[in-house]
Design a protein around this motif. Sequence first.
Motif, mmCIF file in Angstrom:
data_model
loop_
_atom_site.group_PDB
_atom_site.id
_atom_site.type_symbol
_atom_site.label_atom_id
_atom_site.label_comp_id
_atom_site.label_asym_id
_atom_site.label_seq_id
_atom_site.Cartn_x
_atom_site.Cartn_y
_atom_site.Cartn_z
ATOM 1 N N SER A 189 1.627 6.584 -6.877
ATOM 2 C CA SER A 189 0.483 7.429 -7.214
ATOM 3 C C SER A 189 0.824 8.910 -7.045
ATOM 4 C CB SER A 189 -0.709 7.063 -6.345
ATOM 5 O OG SER A 189 -1.768 7.947 -6.563
ATOM 6 N N ALA A 190 1.532 9.250 -5.970
ATOM 7 C CA ALA A 190 1.934 10.640 -5.743
ATOM 8 C C ALA A 190 2.894 11.108 -6.837
ATOM 9 C CB ALA A 190 2.570 10.789 -4.371
ATOM 10 N N TYR A 191 3.826 10.241 -7.233
ATOM 11 C CA TYR A 191 4.779 10.594 -8.289
ATOM 12 C C TYR A 191 4.069 10.818 -9.625
ATOM 13 C CZ TYR A 191 8.606 10.233 -11.604
ATOM 14 O OH TYR A 191 9.476 10.482 -12.623
ATOM 15 N N VAL A 192 3.138 9.931 -9.981
ATOM 16 C CA VAL A 192 2.397 10.072 -11.241
ATOM 17 C C VAL A 192 1.539 11.340 -11.214
ATOM 18 C CG1 VAL A 192 0.581 9.020 -12.655
ATOM 19 C CG2 VAL A 192 2.446 7.623 -11.786
ATOM 20 N N SER A 193 0.916 11.625 -10.087
ATOM 21 C CA SER A 193 0.110 12.846 -9.964
ATOM 22 C C SER A 193 0.979 14.092 -10.114
ATOM 23 C CB SER A 193 -0.604 12.881 -8.616
ATOM 24 O OG SER A 193 -1.514 11.832 -8.520
ATOM 25 N N TYR A 194 2.169 14.064 -9.533
ATOM 26 C CA TYR A 194 3.086 15.201 -9.620
ATOM 27 C C TYR A 194 3.536 15.433 -11.057
ATOM 28 C CZ TYR A 194 7.234 18.065 -8.867
ATOM 29 O OH TYR A 194 8.163 19.057 -8.930
ATOM 30 N N LYS A 195 3.836 14.372 -11.779
ATOM 31 C CA LYS A 195 4.311 14.504 -13.158
ATOM 32 C C LYS A 195 3.199 14.903 -14.134
ATOM 33 C CE LYS A 195 8.641 13.815 -13.057
ATOM 34 N NZ LYS A 195 9.557 14.845 -13.496
ATOM 35 N N ASN A 196 1.944 14.572 -13.830
ATOM 36 C CA ASN A 196 0.836 14.864 -14.737
ATOM 37 C C ASN A 196 0.079 16.139 -14.391
ATOM 38 O OD1 ASN A 196 1.268 12.644 -16.353
ATOM 39 N ND2 ASN A 196 -0.003 11.309 -15.080
ATOM 40 N N ARG A 197 0.562 16.900 -13.438
ATOM 41 C CA ARG A 197 -0.129 18.137 -13.082
ATOM 42 C C ARG A 197 0.018 19.150 -14.219
ATOM 43 N NH1 ARG A 197 4.900 18.858 -11.264
ATOM 44 N NH2 ARG A 197 5.738 20.959 -11.160
ATOM 45 N N PRO A 198 -0.935 20.087 -14.375
ATOM 46 C CA PRO A 198 -0.819 21.085 -15.437
ATOM 47 C C PRO A 198 0.333 22.048 -15.145
ATOM 48 C CG PRO A 198 -2.758 21.494 -14.106
ATOM 49 C CD PRO A 198 -2.177 20.203 -13.647
ATOM 50 N N LYS A 199 1.027 22.428 -16.176
ATOM 51 C CA LYS A 199 2.157 23.342 -16.029
ATOM 52 C C LYS A 199 1.634 24.762 -15.849
ATOM 53 C CE LYS A 199 4.924 19.957 -16.896
ATOM 54 N NZ LYS A 199 4.496 18.860 -16.105
ATOM 55 N N THR A 200 2.191 25.489 -14.912
ATOM 56 C CA THR A 200 1.771 26.861 -14.668
ATOM 57 C C THR A 200 2.535 27.811 -15.574
ATOM 58 O OG1 THR A 200 3.388 27.084 -12.906
ATOM 59 C CG2 THR A 200 1.183 26.387 -12.273
ATOM 60 N N THR A 201 1.840 28.820 -16.051
ATOM 61 C CA THR A 201 2.471 29.853 -16.862
ATOM 62 C C THR A 201 2.247 31.192 -16.177
ATOM 63 O OG1 THR A 201 0.456 30.152 -18.153
ATOM 64 C CG2 THR A 201 2.082 28.605 -19.014
ATOM 65 N N THR A 202 3.227 32.060 -16.258
ATOM 66 C CA THR A 202 3.086 33.378 -15.662
ATOM 67 C C THR A 202 2.257 34.250 -16.603
ATOM 68 O OG1 THR A 202 5.166 34.063 -16.674
ATOM 69 C CG2 THR A 202 5.269 33.221 -14.427
ATOM 70 N N PRO A 203 1.271 34.971 -16.069
ATOM 71 C CA PRO A 203 0.446 35.806 -16.936
ATOM 72 C C PRO A 203 1.215 37.026 -17.436
ATOM 73 C CG PRO A 203 -0.181 36.105 -14.652
ATOM 74 C CD PRO A 203 0.837 34.998 -14.685
ATOM 75 N N TYR A 207 0.827 -1.213 0.000
ATOM 76 C CA TYR A 207 0.000 0.000 0.000
ATOM 77 C C TYR A 207 0.858 1.259 0.000
ATOM 78 C CZ TYR A 207 -3.993 -3.004 1.108
ATOM 79 O OH TYR A 207 -4.953 -3.956 1.088
ATOM 80 N N MET A 208 1.952 1.232 0.750
ATOM 81 C CA MET A 208 2.844 2.395 0.786
ATOM 82 C C MET A 208 3.514 2.601 -0.570
ATOM 83 S SD MET A 208 4.414 2.079 4.640
ATOM 84 C CE MET A 208 5.608 3.347 4.398
ATOM 85 N N ALA A 209 3.923 1.513 -1.227
ATOM 86 C CA ALA A 209 4.543 1.632 -2.551
ATOM 87 C C ALA A 209 3.542 2.182 -3.564
ATOM 88 C CB ALA A 209 5.072 0.275 -3.002
ATOM 89 N N ILE A 210 2.311 1.710 -3.510
ATOM 90 C CA ILE A 210 1.276 2.221 -4.428
ATOM 91 C C ILE A 210 1.005 3.696 -4.158
ATOM 92 C CG2 ILE A 210 -1.182 2.048 -4.995
ATOM 93 C CD1 ILE A 210 -0.902 -0.988 -4.622
ATOM 94 N N MET A 211 1.021 4.107 -2.910
ATOM 95 C CA MET A 211 0.795 5.495 -2.558
ATOM 96 C C MET A 211 1.917 6.390 -3.090
ATOM 97 S SD MET A 211 0.071 7.232 1.154
ATOM 98 C CE MET A 211 1.724 6.950 1.738
ATOM 99 N N VAL A 212 3.167 5.935 -2.958
ATOM 100 C CA VAL A 212 4.307 6.710 -3.447
ATOM 101 C C VAL A 212 4.271 6.805 -4.967
ATOM 102 C CG1 VAL A 212 6.824 6.694 -3.666
ATOM 103 C CG2 VAL A 212 5.758 6.243 -1.453
#
Length: 80
Positions: free
Chosen positions: A15-29, A8-13
């Motif tokens: 999952s957190a890594y995949v979520s971090y890599k797939n987050r939308p990239k921020t752009t400065t306005p 469960y801990m490995a799946i959680m880690v």
Amino acid sequence: MDPYTWAYMAIMVISAYVSYKNRPKTTTPKPVAFQDFEFPQFSEGTPQCVFFGDCWTPDWMVLSYGNYRTTPIKTKGGKK
């Protein structure tokens, strides 16, 4: 600890890594330029009224508008 806890801990880690890599990239306005403002302008021959202070009117127009700065405000900061 039992073996399921490590799984469960490995799946959680993972999952957190995949979520971090797939987050939308921020752009400065882009900063707002003076040309981006749209002020209503009067037509030639339109009657004009003058208000002093804060007033509400159903029909309004802008003859002039403030003294907008075109240079950045520079302040001295830091520790004393």
